[in-house]
Design a protein around this motif. Structure first.
Motif, mmCIF file in Angstrom:
data_model
loop_
_atom_site.group_PDB
_atom_site.id
_atom_site.type_symbol
_atom_site.label_atom_id
_atom_site.label_comp_id
_atom_site.label_asym_id
_atom_site.label_seq_id
_atom_site.Cartn_x
_atom_site.Cartn_y
_atom_site.Cartn_z
ATOM 1 N N THR A 67 36.693 33.820 35.415
ATOM 2 C CA THR A 67 37.630 34.540 34.552
ATOM 3 C C THR A 67 37.382 34.227 33.076
ATOM 4 N N GLY A 68 37.866 35.123 32.247
ATOM 5 C CA GLY A 68 37.723 34.943 30.802
ATOM 6 C C GLY A 68 37.704 36.293 30.116
ATOM 7 N N PRO A 69 37.846 36.320 28.801
ATOM 8 C CA PRO A 69 37.838 37.595 28.059
ATOM 9 C C PRO A 69 36.444 38.208 28.014
ATOM 10 N N THR A 70 36.355 39.424 27.509
ATOM 11 C CA THR A 70 35.059 40.084 27.332
ATOM 12 C C THR A 70 34.177 39.246 26.406
ATOM 13 N N GLY A 71 32.905 39.089 26.785
ATOM 14 C CA GLY A 71 31.969 38.339 25.945
ATOM 15 C C GLY A 71 32.061 36.840 26.102
ATOM 16 N N SER A 72 32.641 36.365 27.210
ATOM 17 C CA SER A 72 32.759 34.914 27.402
ATOM 18 C C SER A 72 31.674 34.367 28.331
ATOM 19 N N SER A 81 33.410 37.354 42.091
ATOM 20 C CA SER A 81 33.945 38.423 41.242
ATOM 21 C C SER A 81 34.518 37.855 39.957
ATOM 22 N N THR A 82 34.982 38.760 39.077
ATOM 23 C CA THR A 82 35.573 38.346 37.804
ATOM 24 C C THR A 82 36.959 38.959 37.639
ATOM 25 N N LEU A 83 37.754 38.302 36.815
ATOM 26 C CA LEU A 83 39.093 38.788 36.441
ATOM 27 C C LEU A 83 39.296 38.474 34.967
ATOM 28 N N HIS A 84 40.159 39.240 34.327
ATOM 29 C CA HIS A 84 40.489 38.952 32.923
ATOM 30 C C HIS A 84 41.795 38.173 32.876
ATOM 31 N N THR A 85 41.699 36.841 32.827
ATOM 32 C CA THR A 85 42.888 35.992 32.664
ATOM 33 C C THR A 85 42.565 34.907 31.643
ATOM 34 N N ASN A 86 43.630 34.226 31.166
ATOM 35 C CA ASN A 86 43.433 33.242 30.102
ATOM 36 C C ASN A 86 42.886 31.905 30.602
ATOM 37 N N ASP A 87 43.295 31.514 31.817
ATOM 38 C CA ASP A 87 42.824 30.238 32.360
ATOM 39 C C ASP A 87 42.751 30.330 33.877
ATOM 40 N N ALA A 88 42.310 29.250 34.524
ATOM 41 C CA ALA A 88 42.114 29.272 35.970
ATOM 42 C C ALA A 88 43.431 29.390 36.758
ATOM 43 N N PRO A 89 44.461 28.566 36.466
ATOM 44 C CA PRO A 89 45.690 28.643 37.278
ATOM 45 C C PRO A 89 46.384 30.003 37.217
ATOM 46 N N ASN A 108 48.417 33.843 39.943
ATOM 47 C CA ASN A 108 49.566 34.718 39.683
ATOM 48 C C ASN A 108 49.132 36.158 39.424
ATOM 49 N N ARG A 109 47.975 36.311 38.776
ATOM 50 C CA ARG A 109 47.450 37.654 38.501
ATOM 51 C C ARG A 109 47.160 38.403 39.808
ATOM 52 N N LEU A 110 46.553 37.729 40.763
ATOM 53 C CA LEU A 110 46.258 38.351 42.060
ATOM 54 C C LEU A 110 47.540 38.746 42.781
ATOM 55 N N MET A 111 48.549 37.886 42.707
ATOM 56 C CA MET A 111 49.819 38.183 43.378
ATOM 57 C C MET A 111 50.555 39.324 42.676
ATOM 58 N N ASN A 112 50.415 39.389 41.343
ATOM 59 C CA ASN A 112 51.020 40.497 40.597
ATOM 60 C C ASN A 112 50.360 41.832 40.947
ATOM 61 N N MET A 113 49.098 41.773 41.360
ATOM 62 C CA MET A 113 48.396 42.989 41.795
ATOM 63 C C MET A 113 48.917 43.483 43.148
ATOM 64 N N GLY A 114 49.595 42.607 43.866
ATOM 65 C CA GLY A 114 50.153 43.010 45.161
ATOM 66 C C GLY A 114 49.580 42.274 46.354
ATOM 67 N N ILE A 115 48.696 41.283 46.113
ATOM 68 C CA ILE A 115 48.124 40.505 47.223
ATOM 69 C C ILE A 115 49.136 39.441 47.657
ATOM 70 N N GLU A 116 49.361 39.340 48.951
ATOM 71 C CA GLU A 116 50.345 38.381 49.488
ATOM 72 C C GLU A 116 49.887 36.944 49.211
ATOM 73 N N PRO A 117 50.848 36.033 48.940
ATOM 74 C CA PRO A 117 50.505 34.634 48.662
ATOM 75 C C PRO A 117 49.670 33.977 49.765
ATOM 76 N N PHE A 118 49.952 34.281 51.029
ATOM 77 C CA PHE A 118 49.210 33.621 52.106
ATOM 78 C C PHE A 118 47.755 34.088 52.139
ATOM 79 N N LEU A 119 47.513 35.352 51.725
ATOM 80 C CA LEU A 119 46.140 35.854 51.661
ATOM 81 C C LEU A 119 45.379 35.214 50.494
ATOM 82 N N VAL A 120 46.078 35.070 49.350
ATOM 83 C CA VAL A 120 45.461 34.434 48.178
ATOM 84 C C VAL A 120 45.092 32.989 48.500
ATOM 85 N N SER A 121 46.032 32.253 49.091
ATOM 86 C CA SER A 121 45.811 30.826 49.343
ATOM 87 C C SER A 121 44.691 30.573 50.340
#
Length: 571
Positions: free
Chosen positions: A329-334, A422-430, A434-447
Motif C-alpha cells: 500500500t501507499g500513494p501514487t509514485g511510492s 495486490s496494491t491498495l491506496h491507504t496511508n499505513d499498513a494497519p 479497515n479499508r478492506l472491511m469498508n469495501m464490504g469484505i467480512e472480517p472473518f474473510l479478511v483475517s
C-alpha cells in the motif's frame, strides 16, 4: 593546446608518456579536450593542471567553485560564446573584464570578447570541469540553451504548418537531438523527451493555463519547472504528443491514455524507453502527463529496495507461502509496482505459473503472463481475475483492488490455494484492514486471507558527491522520534548541492517500509472489530517497524535527511 598541455604535464613529471598516449586516444573517441580526458582517467587532478598552466603562462589561477558571479557580469558574454571558447566572465572593474579560461593561450577568444564587449580582457586560468559547471550554473545546461534557441525560433514561426508534421513513433536519441531540419515544435518535443531522460525524470507535466503553458519534470519525487513555451503553440505541442502516442487528436473533451516508444542510444548502448501518456481535458486545454518507464531503473533485487533486514525476512517468508494475500500500500509514485515486480522476480521459477492483471503493464517480465486491462471492452480486474482462476495459476497479481467485486474474488483466490499479490491506496499498513472491511469484505474473510501488509514511501537519497555532515539540536532529533539517549550520538548529513545532483543535494531515492505480518493475535483483533490504532499498537508490540522508524534507520545510516523523513511520514 592539446599536445602542448600533454608535453608540459610529461615534462613536469605529472604524467607518463604512455598515460598521455592513452588520454589522446580517449580524447579522439570522446571529442573532449585533453585535460578533461586526463582528469577522467584519474592520471592528474584538475588543480594540478590549472597550477601548471598558471606557472607556465604567468596567469593567475582561480577556483570558480568558490566564487559567486554577479548576473550583470555574466550577461556581458552570450552563452553561445561562453560555450564556444569555454570561458566564463568573472568580474568587471572599470574598463577591464576578467574572464576565466581553460586555455589562456587562446588569443582569438580574447580578441573576440574584447571586440564584442568593448572591455579590455584579462584572463585567469580555471579547470575545464569547473568552467563547464559554471556555464551550466549561470547560463543553464546545454539542453536548456537549445530549448531557448528552439523557443526563439518558434516565436517567429507560423504555428499553422505544425499540424503537418510526420509521425515517427520509434526514434533514435541522437536523431532526436540533431533534428535541426524539422519544424520547431518537433524539435521542442524531442528535446523535452531527451532532456527528461538525461535529467533522470520520472514524469513530464505539460500544463496549460489561461496565460501560460508550463513544462515540469518530476525528479526524485519533486516537481521542477523546466520551461514556459509560447502559449500560441499549446495546441501544436499537444497534437504532436497525441500523434506520437497514437491518440485521437480530434477528441479534446475526454481523457485518453496512450504510449510512446523511443529507441535510445545512450553511452554506446541501444535500449527501449517507454513513455506512458495520459491526456486530461482541463479548463484551458489538455494537460498531458508522460510517465517514463525505463526498465534499467527497475530494481528486481529485494535487498536493494531499502527494506530493513527484519522487515525483509517477514516479507520474503510470506511471498514464499503457497497461498494467502500479500498487499502493498501507499500513494501514487511510492514504488509499489517496483516492490511487486521484485516479489514476482523472487518467486518466478519454471515450476510456477504467475498471472498478472495490470493497468497498464509497465514492464515486460520474462516467464510471467501479463494481461493489460481494457475497460472499454469490459476487461477489468474482476473479469481478468475470474479468468485467471481457470488458467491453473500458482500466483496471481492484481494491479489494484479498487472495488468490492475485485476484492471479493481476490480474497476467494487467496483462500483456495493461490498466492495473491495486490496494491491498495491507504496511508499505513494497519488501516488497510479497515479499508478492506469498508469495501464490504467480512472480517472473518479478511483475517483468514491476508498474510502480510506492506506500506511504503520513497524518500530522496543524499547525493554521495556533495554529502557533508551537519549539526542539529538534540531536542529536534527527539521531536522527530529518536530516543533521548540516542539523539546526541546520531551523525546527520545533507547534500551541499553539486553538478551531479543539479544542485539539489539529493540523487536517487530509497524506500521506507512498514511491514505488518498478520499474526494469530492480530487475526483475533480483526475478528473482534479492532480499530486501526489498536492493530498498530499490537503490530508494534510484535516488532513492526513503522514508516517513521524505518525513516529514522535511514537517517542513522546517512542515506537520507531529517527533512525528507518528516515530509513523508508521521509519528
Amino acid at each position: 593546446m592539446a599536445v602542448k598541455l600533454g608535453e608540459m604535464l610529461v615534462k613536469a613529471g605529472l604524467i607518463t608518456q604512455d598515460q598521455l598516449q592513452e588520454a589522446l586516444t580517449a580524447q579522439r573517441q570522446s571529442g573532449e579536450k585533453l585535460g578533461f580526458s586526463l582528469v577522467n582517467l584519474g592520471y592528474v587532478k584538475e588543480d594540478e593542471i590549472t597550477h601548471l598552466l598558471s606557472e607556465q603562462y604567468g596567469v593567475p589561477s582561480i577556483n570558480l567553485r568558490h566564487f559567486e558571479i554577479d548576473e550583470s557580469v555574466i550577461n556581458l558574454i552570450p552563452c553561445e560564446v561562453s560555450q564556444k571558447y569555454l570561458v566564463v566572465p568573472v568580474n568587471r572593474t572599470g574598463a577591464t573584464l576578467t574572464i576565466a579560461m581553460a586555455d589562456p593561450t587562446n588569443v582569438f577568444a580574447m580578441d573576440d570578447i574584447k571586440f564584442m564587449t568593448g572591455y579590455n580582457v584579462e584572463p585567469v586560468v580555471a579547470s575545464e570541469m569547473a568552467i563547464r559547471e559554471a556555464i551550466d550554473q549561470y547560463y543553464g545546461s546545454a539542453h536548456s540553451l537549445e530549448l531557448k534557441k528552439v523557443m526563439d525560433e518558434m516565436v517567429s514561426s507560423d504555428a499553422e504548418q505544425l499540424e503537418l508534421m510526420e509521425e515517427d513513433t520509434e526514434m533514435d536519441l541522437a536523431a532526436l537531438e540533431a533534428a535541426t531540419e524539422e519544424a520547431p515544435v518537433v524539435k521542442l518535443v524531442n528535446i523535452i523527451l531527451t532532456d527528461s531522460i538525461k535529467k533522470m525524470a520520472s514524469d513530464i507535466h505539460l500544463e496549460p493555463y489561461e496565460r501560460d503553458l508550463r513544462v515540469r519534470f518530476r525528479i526524485d519525487g519533486v516537481l521542477y519547472e523546466i520551461m514556459h513555451p509560447p502559449l500560441k503553440l499549446k495546441d501544436a505541442i499537444t497534437s504532436r504528443l497525441k500523434i506520437m502516442a497514437k491518440l485521437d487528436i480530434s477528441e479534446k473533451r475526454l481523457p485518453q491514455d496512450g504510449r510512446i516508444k523511443v529507441k535510445i542510444k545512450l553511452h554506446g548502448k541501444v535500449k527501449e524507453m517507454d513513455y506512458r501518456v495520459s491526456c486530461l481535458p482541463t479548463l484551458f486545454g489538455e494537460k498531458i502527463v508522460l510517465r517514463l518507464l525505463d526498465k534499467d531503473n527497475l530494481v528486481l533485487d529485494m535487498t536493494r529496495l531499502g527494506f530493513e533486514q527484519e522487515s525483509l525476512n517477514k516479507f520474503e517468508r510470506q511471498i514464499l507461502k503457497p497461498y494467502g494475500m500479500v498487499l502493498v500500500t501507499g500513494p501514487t509514485g511510492s514504488g509499489k509496482t517496483n516492490t511487486l515486480y521484485s516479489s514476482m522476480h523472487r518467486v518466478n521459477t519454471p515450476e510456477t505459473n504467475i498471472m498478472t492483471a495490470e493497468d497498464p503493464v509497465e514492464f515486460n517480465l520474462h516467464g510471467i503472463n501479463q494481461v493489460q486491462m481494457k475497460e472499454q471492452i469490459g476487461l477489468n480486474f474482476a473479469t481478468a481475475l475470474r479468468s485467471f482462476l481457470r488458467q491453473d495459476p500458482n500466483i496471481v497479481l492484481v494491479g489494484e483492488i479498487r472495488d468490492f467485486e475485485t476484492a471479493e474474488i481476490a480474497v476467494k483466490a487467496a483462500l483456495t490455494g493461490h498466492l495473491v499479490l495486490s496494491t491498495l491506496h491507504t496511508n499505513d499498513a494497519p488501516s488497510t484492514i479497515n479499508r478492506l472491511m469498508n469495501m464490504g469484505i467480512e472480517p472473518f474473510l479478511v483475517s483468514t486471507s491476508v498474510n502480510l501488509i506492506c506500506a511504503q514511501r520513497l524518500v530522496r537519497r543524499i547525493c554521495k558527491e556533495c554529502k557533508e555532515e551537519i549539526q542539529m539540536p538534540t531536542q529536534a532529533l527527539v521531536d522527530v522520534g529518536f530516543a533521548v539517549d540516542d539523539a546526541p550520538k546520531i551523525r546527520l548529513f545533507k547534500g551541499r548541492g553539486c553538478q551531479q545532483c543539479n544542485n539539489t543535494g539529493y540523487r536517487g531515492r530509497v524506500g521506507l517500509f512498514e511491514v505488518m505480518e498478520i499474526s494469530e493475535e492480530i487475526r483475533e483483533l480483526v475478528l473482534s472489530g479492532a480499530s486501526a490504532m489498536e492493530l498498530r499498537r499490537k503490530a508494534v508490540e510484535e516488532g513492526m517497524l513503522t514508516l517513521r522508524v524505518s525513516g529514522l534507520h535511514k537517517i542513522r545510516d546517512g542515506a537520507t535527511s531529517v527533512e525528507e523523513v518528516v515530509r513523508e511520514t508521521v509519528l
